[in-house]
Design an enzyme around this catalytic site. Structure first.
Site, mmCIF file in Angstrom:
data_model
loop_
_atom_site.group_PDB
_atom_site.id
_atom_site.type_symbol
_atom_site.label_atom_id
_atom_site.label_comp_id
_atom_site.label_asym_id
_atom_site.label_seq_id
_atom_site.Cartn_x
_atom_site.Cartn_y
_atom_site.Cartn_z
ATOM 1 N N LYS A 81 -9.760 0.332 16.338
ATOM 2 C CA LYS A 81 -9.735 1.299 15.235
ATOM 3 C C LYS A 81 -11.141 1.779 14.853
ATOM 4 O O LYS A 81 -12.142 1.140 15.204
ATOM 5 C CB LYS A 81 -9.046 0.657 14.026
ATOM 6 C CG LYS A 81 -7.566 0.342 14.243
ATOM 7 C CD LYS A 81 -6.938 -0.200 12.951
ATOM 8 C CE LYS A 81 -5.450 -0.451 13.116
ATOM 9 N NZ LYS A 81 -4.840 -0.882 11.826
ATOM 10 N N TYR A 113 1.835 6.782 13.296
ATOM 11 C CA TYR A 113 2.216 5.807 12.271
ATOM 12 C C TYR A 113 3.407 6.288 11.426
ATOM 13 O O TYR A 113 3.595 5.800 10.309
ATOM 14 C CB TYR A 113 1.023 5.484 11.372
ATOM 15 C CG TYR A 113 0.092 4.428 11.936
ATOM 16 C CD1 TYR A 113 0.528 3.115 12.139
ATOM 17 C CD2 TYR A 113 -1.231 4.726 12.260
ATOM 18 C CE1 TYR A 113 -0.318 2.136 12.654
ATOM 19 C CE2 TYR A 113 -2.085 3.747 12.770
ATOM 20 C CZ TYR A 113 -1.624 2.459 12.960
ATOM 21 O OH TYR A 113 -2.456 1.481 13.456
ATOM 22 N N PHE A 120 0.444 2.908 1.499
ATOM 23 C CA PHE A 120 -0.865 2.979 2.158
ATOM 24 C C PHE A 120 -0.921 4.026 3.275
ATOM 25 O O PHE A 120 -1.939 4.171 3.950
ATOM 26 C CB PHE A 120 -1.252 1.599 2.715
ATOM 27 C CG PHE A 120 -0.239 1.001 3.665
ATOM 28 C CD1 PHE A 120 -0.164 1.406 4.983
ATOM 29 C CD2 PHE A 120 0.657 0.031 3.215
ATOM 30 C CE1 PHE A 120 0.769 0.861 5.852
ATOM 31 C CE2 PHE A 120 1.595 -0.528 4.081
ATOM 32 C CZ PHE A 120 1.654 -0.112 5.408
ATOM 33 N N ASN A 175 -8.602 -3.039 9.645
ATOM 34 C CA ASN A 175 -8.453 -4.352 10.282
ATOM 35 C C ASN A 175 -8.684 -4.308 11.793
ATOM 36 O O ASN A 175 -8.161 -5.130 12.538
ATOM 37 C CB ASN A 175 -7.107 -4.978 9.911
ATOM 38 C CG ASN A 175 -5.941 -4.102 10.289
ATOM 39 O OD1 ASN A 175 -6.129 -3.067 10.933
ATOM 40 N ND2 ASN A 175 -4.736 -4.502 9.935
ATOM 41 N N HIS A 207 -5.066 -2.279 16.451
ATOM 42 C CA HIS A 207 -3.611 -2.104 16.419
ATOM 43 C C HIS A 207 -3.034 -2.725 17.681
ATOM 44 O O HIS A 207 -3.652 -2.648 18.746
ATOM 45 C CB HIS A 207 -3.240 -0.612 16.392
ATOM 46 C CG HIS A 207 -1.782 -0.385 16.712
ATOM 47 N ND1 HIS A 207 -0.802 -0.444 15.753
ATOM 48 C CD2 HIS A 207 -1.143 -0.175 17.902
ATOM 49 C CE1 HIS A 207 0.381 -0.272 16.328
ATOM 50 N NE2 HIS A 207 0.201 -0.101 17.624
ATOM 51 N N GLU A 241 4.722 3.644 22.451
ATOM 52 C CA GLU A 241 3.314 3.832 22.086
ATOM 53 C C GLU A 241 2.452 4.095 23.316
ATOM 54 O O GLU A 241 1.511 4.893 23.257
ATOM 55 C CB GLU A 241 2.810 2.613 21.308
ATOM 56 C CG GLU A 241 3.455 2.514 19.931
ATOM 57 C CD GLU A 241 3.007 1.301 19.129
ATOM 58 O OE1 GLU A 241 3.480 1.153 17.989
ATOM 59 O OE2 GLU A 241 2.190 0.497 19.631
HETATM 60 P P1 ADP Z 1 0.039 -4.471 12.045
HETATM 61 O O1 ADP Z 1 -1.100 -3.521 12.365
HETATM 62 O O2 ADP Z 1 -0.450 -5.896 11.950
HETATM 63 O O3 ADP Z 1 1.209 -4.315 12.977
HETATM 64 P P2 ADP Z 1 1.641 -3.054 10.047
HETATM 65 O O4 ADP Z 1 2.385 -2.461 11.188
HETATM 66 O O5 ADP Z 1 2.420 -3.728 8.965
HETATM 67 O O6 ADP Z 1 0.547 -4.121 10.557
HETATM 68 O O7 ADP Z 1 0.759 -1.939 9.335
HETATM 69 C C1 ADP Z 1 0.089 -0.962 10.102
HETATM 70 C C2 ADP Z 1 -1.319 -0.803 9.573
HETATM 71 O O8 ADP Z 1 -1.253 -0.273 8.241
HETATM 72 C C3 ADP Z 1 -2.118 -2.100 9.412
HETATM 73 O O9 ADP Z 1 -2.721 -2.543 10.600
HETATM 74 C C4 ADP Z 1 -3.140 -1.687 8.377
HETATM 75 O O10 ADP Z 1 -4.187 -0.905 8.950
HETATM 76 C C5 ADP Z 1 -2.328 -0.797 7.460
HETATM 77 N N1 ADP Z 1 -1.754 -1.571 6.349
HETATM 78 C C6 ADP Z 1 -0.695 -2.432 6.386
HETATM 79 N N2 ADP Z 1 -0.446 -2.984 5.174
HETATM 80 C C7 ADP Z 1 -1.384 -2.455 4.331
HETATM 81 C C8 ADP Z 1 -1.687 -2.622 2.950
HETATM 82 N N3 ADP Z 1 -0.962 -3.440 2.188
HETATM 83 N N4 ADP Z 1 -2.715 -1.921 2.422
HETATM 84 C C9 ADP Z 1 -3.458 -1.077 3.192
HETATM 85 N N5 ADP Z 1 -3.229 -0.872 4.501
HETATM 86 C C10 ADP Z 1 -2.224 -1.553 5.082
HETATM 87 MG MG MG Z 2 2.496 -2.719 13.248
#
Ligand code: ADP
Ligand code: MG
Length: 140
Positions: A11, A51, A59, A114, A117, A128
């Site tokens: 990212k 997304y 978010f 974070n 992905h 994807e």
């Molecule tokens: P992952 O990336 O671990 O699969 P998710 O699919 O639940 O997680 O969410 C997609 C992305 O959305 C996350 O990687 C993160 O960048 C963002 N995200 C998820 N939950 C939150 C939150 N509570 N606040 C802000 N951003 C979030």
């Molecule tokens: Mg995810």
């Protein structure tokens, strides 16, 4: 366990801090092989489409903005149980909950920024990968 392919994105928060090589090294050390790779700059529309499953989440707007702010590195990773293995190496979505030795523990700035992905299941991995790569670009 079967050989699988999964979609990974390094990212913008990570490409900005020049962490691409360190993150790829962690994939490779875990036994995942990079079988396709490119650095691209997503438009907000492209990030929003990728997304779309999170469209109703609070978010979503911030996520689309962050994912289109700067370049990303999209990759296809291949290996035994690659989908789950990649999720393991990534660590929990919230870096505060991520295990030691994971990418998110080492590098993530926040739950939103974070660093990586990874696809979460075989069907999403297939979709994807097809979102970013043509079959001819996948060279195992
Ligand atoms: P992952 O990336 O671990 O699969 P998710 O699919 O639940 O997680 O969410 C997609 C992305 O959305 C996350 O990687 C993160 O960048 C963002 N995200 C998820 N939950 C939150 C939150 N509570 N606040 C802000 N951003 C979030
Ligand atoms: Mg995810």
């Amino acid at each position: 366990m079967a050989i699988e392919r999964t979609l990974s994105i390094i990212k913008p928060d990570a490409t900005r801090r020049n962490l691409t090589g360190k993150i790829v090294a962690m994939f490779e050390e875990a036994g995942l092989r990079v079988v396709a790779s490119k650095r691209i700059h997503l438009t907000p529309a492209q990030a929003g489409q990728f997304y779309a499953v999170h469209k109703e989440r609070p978010f979503y707007g911030e996520l689309v903005e962050q994912m289109s702010a700067e370049p990303v590195v999209v990759q296809v990773l291949e290996g035994e149980g690659a989908i789950a293995k990649n999720r393991e190496v990534m660590g929990a979505t919230n870096p505060a909950q991520a295990d030691e030795g994971t990418i998110r523990k080492a590098f993530a700035l926040s739950v939103g920024e974070n660093s990586v992905h990874g696809s979460d299941a075989p069907e999403t991995a297939k979709e994807e990968i097809a979102f970013f790569f043509a079959g001819i670009e996948l060279v195992g």
